[in-house]
Design an enzyme around this catalytic site. Structure first.
Site, PDB file in Angstrom:
ATOM      1  N   CYS A   1     -14.956  61.333  25.577  1.00 36.41           N
ATOM      2  CA  CYS A   1     -13.890  60.965  26.514  1.00 36.41           C
ATOM      3  C   CYS A   1     -12.841  62.078  26.466  1.00 36.41           C
ATOM      4  CB  CYS A   1     -13.311  59.612  26.080  1.00 36.41           C
ATOM      5  SG  CYS A   1     -11.989  59.027  27.133  1.00 36.41           S
TER       6      CYS A   1
ATOM      7  N   CYS B   1       0.930  62.050  31.914  1.00 33.66           N
ATOM      8  CA  CYS B   1       0.478  61.766  33.278  1.00 33.66           C
ATOM      9  C   CYS B   1       1.686  61.344  34.101  1.00 33.66           C
ATOM     10  CB  CYS B   1      -0.568  60.645  33.275  1.00 33.66           C
ATOM     11  SG  CYS B   1      -1.215  60.280  34.927  1.00 33.66           S
TER      12      CYS B   1
ATOM     13  N   CYS C   1       1.310  54.408  35.607  1.00 31.53           N
ATOM     14  CA  CYS C   1       0.773  53.049  35.718  1.00 31.53           C
ATOM     15  C   CYS C   1       1.438  52.180  34.642  1.00 31.53           C
ATOM     16  CB  CYS C   1      -0.742  53.055  35.548  1.00 31.53           C
ATOM     17  SG  CYS C   1      -1.558  54.074  36.809  1.00 31.53           S
TER      18      CYS C   1
ATOM     19  N   CYS D   1      -0.198  51.638  30.977  1.00 32.74           N
ATOM     20  CA  CYS D   1      -0.868  52.777  30.337  1.00 32.74           C
ATOM     21  C   CYS D   1       0.081  53.530  29.405  1.00 32.74           C
ATOM     22  CB  CYS D   1      -1.406  53.717  31.404  1.00 32.74           C
ATOM     23  SG  CYS D   1      -2.132  55.226  30.742  1.00 32.74           S
TER      24      CYS D   1
HETATM   25  N1  SAH Z   1      -6.083  58.706  35.120  1.00 35.22           N
HETATM   26  C1  SAH Z   1      -7.420  58.262  35.228  1.00 35.22           C
HETATM   27  C2  SAH Z   1      -8.225  58.472  33.963  1.00 35.22           C
HETATM   28  C3  SAH Z   1      -7.547  58.177  32.659  1.00 35.22           C
HETATM   29  S1  SAH Z   1      -7.177  56.507  32.345  1.00 35.22           S
HETATM   30  C4  SAH Z   1      -7.460  56.798  35.668  1.00 35.22           C
HETATM   31  O1  SAH Z   1      -6.431  56.161  35.699  1.00 35.22           O
HETATM   32  O2  SAH Z   1      -8.548  56.356  36.035  1.00 35.22           O
HETATM   33  C5  SAH Z   1      -8.776  55.866  31.883  1.00 35.22           C
HETATM   34  C6  SAH Z   1      -8.923  54.349  32.032  1.00 35.22           C
HETATM   35  O3  SAH Z   1      -8.156  53.651  31.027  1.00 35.22           O
HETATM   36  C7  SAH Z   1      -8.417  53.865  33.377  1.00 35.22           C
HETATM   37  O4  SAH Z   1      -9.279  52.925  33.974  1.00 35.22           O
HETATM   38  C8  SAH Z   1      -7.128  53.213  32.967  1.00 35.22           C
HETATM   39  O5  SAH Z   1      -6.706  52.337  33.930  1.00 35.22           O
HETATM   40  C9  SAH Z   1      -7.481  52.595  31.643  1.00 35.22           C
HETATM   41  N2  SAH Z   1      -6.324  52.120  30.866  1.00 35.22           N
HETATM   42  C10 SAH Z   1      -5.075  52.634  30.887  1.00 35.22           C
HETATM   43  N3  SAH Z   1      -4.258  51.912  30.073  1.00 35.22           N
HETATM   44  C11 SAH Z   1      -5.014  50.933  29.544  1.00 35.22           C
HETATM   45  C12 SAH Z   1      -4.741  49.877  28.616  1.00 35.22           C
HETATM   46  N4  SAH Z   1      -3.531  49.721  28.063  1.00 35.22           N
HETATM   47  N5  SAH Z   1      -5.746  49.030  28.288  1.00 35.22           N
HETATM   48  C13 SAH Z   1      -6.988  49.208  28.809  1.00 35.22           C
HETATM   49  N6  SAH Z   1      -7.307  50.199  29.665  1.00 35.22           N
HETATM   50  C14 SAH Z   1      -6.333  51.059  30.032  1.00 35.22           C
HETATM   51 FE1  SF4 Z   2      -2.258  58.244  34.539  1.00 32.52          FE
HETATM   52 FE2  SF4 Z   2      -2.662  56.272  32.788  1.00 32.52          FE
HETATM   53 FE3  SF4 Z   2      -2.434  55.726  35.411  1.00 32.52          FE
HETATM   54 FE4  SF4 Z   2      -4.654  56.983  34.499  1.00 32.52          FE
HETATM   55  S1  SF4 Z   2      -3.985  54.914  33.978  1.00 32.52           S
HETATM   56  S2  SF4 Z   2      -3.398  57.514  36.315  1.00 32.52           S
HETATM   57  S3  SF4 Z   2      -3.710  58.227  32.826  1.00 32.52           S
HETATM   58  S4  SF4 Z   2      -0.803  56.592  34.096  1.00 32.52           S
END
Ligand code: SAH
Ligand code: SF4
Length: 383
Positions: free
Chosen positions: A103, A110, A114, A117
């Site tokens: 991974c 970022c 979100c 995250c």
């Molecule tokens: N930015 C990209 C890739 C990195 S995040 C994206 O958002 O797809 C990779 C995955 O982890 C994404 O599906 C994201 O939504 C998830 N993720 C982020 N925070 C998380 C959390 N606290 N618990 C579980 N999954 C999470």
């Molecule tokens: Fe960025 Fe985290 Fe959203 Fe993926 S899930 S786009 S890493 S803020």
């Protein structure tokens, strides 16, 4: 000093041409670097001595420096890469029965913010270079090869990051250590578009890592124009972070939705499938207690994705310090999955790996010194 890890084969061929060398030299050197794990020109014994000396003066093979390593009780391993300043990004290796998945991170932090995250909560510092992205694969292959690990030490299968059941008709070569790559670490790969594409090309190139397109997955929060570009430039398996079945909820959880709402995103997924190496999109959906995990949400999701061949990867929310969200209860998780299954959708619940070392999805924090104000209008997306 030119870092040769910054080049894909086309770049390397151009570089060697500038030294007056033929294209086959680029292929030779790529194999030394990416297949043999060489970081030293002296060992490249099939190159003329004069060329090795020239390279020694002008070029180098510089992978990112690793600051720390941790191994979880389930065998998951995490490395922290030094990316300058006080920053560090993480890369995670997940051993499973028939594959080893890496991974990879693509950015320091970022900008997309979100709400669930841990990476997003830290803000954005900078994009990783090609050398820093591909260097994660280079490094992990190197470490696992040195320690004799890889496929031999793989353990019981424990759920997967993406649904790769079609790996059955795409067996991994037996000597491969990292068999699958997912761009699901820190950062949004499609917001670091050019470097991500160059790194992807190296992953796929037979003179470098030779992975099949089906075994390399880009995960995106839904940057629609960049998804269209990816389909043209380097179509690999695609995972889309959905997390909500309607715009109102998704606007809150995944703020980029305000720019590229669900109708546009679904249309982009359909377009992508004309080019994709798999005949489905993987939708990632985090299950957050009381927020997006009700049966009505699942029903709405069925309607939303009706026209997109897809599989669902349900991810129980992984908590991190400072977040108020909670993981859905096992009953809600089951009811959600069953609602999708009753509508004929394939949905697997992702098992958490490496959570005792904070290596689970969304827990990758690394070290990010925030350089942005995290507001949507400042997000710059490559077009
Ligand atoms: N930015 C990209 C890739 C990195 S995040 C994206 O958002 O797809 C990779 C995955 O982890 C994404 O599906 C994201 O939504 C998830 N993720 C982020 N925070 C998380 C959390 N606290 N618990 C579980 N999954 C999470
Ligand atoms: Fe960025 Fe985290 Fe959203 Fe993926 S899930 S786009 S890493 S803020």
């Amino acid at each position: 000093m030119q870092n040769l890890l910054d080049f894909d084969l086309a770049g390397l061929t151009g570089y060697f041409a500038s030294l007056g060398e033929k294209p086959f030299r680029a292929r030779q050197v790529a194999r030394w670097i990416h297949q043999s794990g060489a970081a030293d020109f002296a060992c490249m014994t099939d190159l003329a001595k004069t060329l090795r000396e020239k390279l020694l003066q002008q070029a180098a093979i510089v992978p990112p420096r690793m600051m720390a390593e941790q191994t979880a009780s389930d065998g998951t391993r995490k490395w922290l890469l030094d990316v300058g300043g006080k920053n560090g990004v993480e890369t995670v290796y997940i051993p499973e029965t028939n594959r080893g998945t890496l991974c990879i991170s693509t950015q320091v932090g970022c900008a997309l913010d979100c709400s669930f995250c841990s990476t997003g909560k830290q803000g954005f510092n900078r994009n990783l270079s090609v050398a820093e992205i591909i260097g994660q694969l280079w490094w992990v292959n190197h470490v696992l090869r040195e320690s004799g690990e890889g496929i031999r030490t793989r353990q019981t299968d424990a759920g997967c990051l993406v649904d790769t059941d079609s790996d059955h008709d795409d067996p991994a070569p037996p000597d491969r250590i990292v068999t699958n790559v997912v761009m699901m670490g820190m950062g949004e790969p499609l917001a670091n578009y050019d470097n991500t594409i160059t790194a992807l090309r190296l992953m796929l190139d037979d003179n470098a890592y030779g992975l099949s397109r089906r075994r390399v997955t880009v995960s995106t929060s839904g940057l629609v124009p960049a998804m269209d570009r990816l389909a043209e430039d380097c179509p690999v398996a695609l995972a889309v972070s959905l997390h909500a079945p309607n715009d109102q909820l998704r606007d809150q959880l995944v703020p980029i939705n305000r720019k590229y709402p669900l109708a546009d995103l679904m249309a982009a997924c359909q377009r992508y499938l004309d080019h994709a190496p798999r005949d489905f999109i993987t939708f990632e959906y985090i299950l957050i207690d009381g927020v997006n995990d009700r049966v009505e949400h699942a029903r709405e999701l069925v309607r939303l994705t009706r026209d997109v061949p897809c599989k669902f990867n349900l991810i129980p929310f992984n908590p991190f310090p400072g977040s108020d969200y909670r993981r859905s209860s096992p009953e809600s998780q089951r009811a959600f999955r069953e609602t999708l299954a009753e509508a004929g959708l394939v949905a697997t619940t992702r098992k958490t790996r490496g959570d005792d070392i904070d290596a689970a999805c969304g827990q990758l924090a690394g070290r990010v010194q925030d350089k942005t104000r995290r507001t949507l209008h400042r997000i710059e997306v490559n077009r």
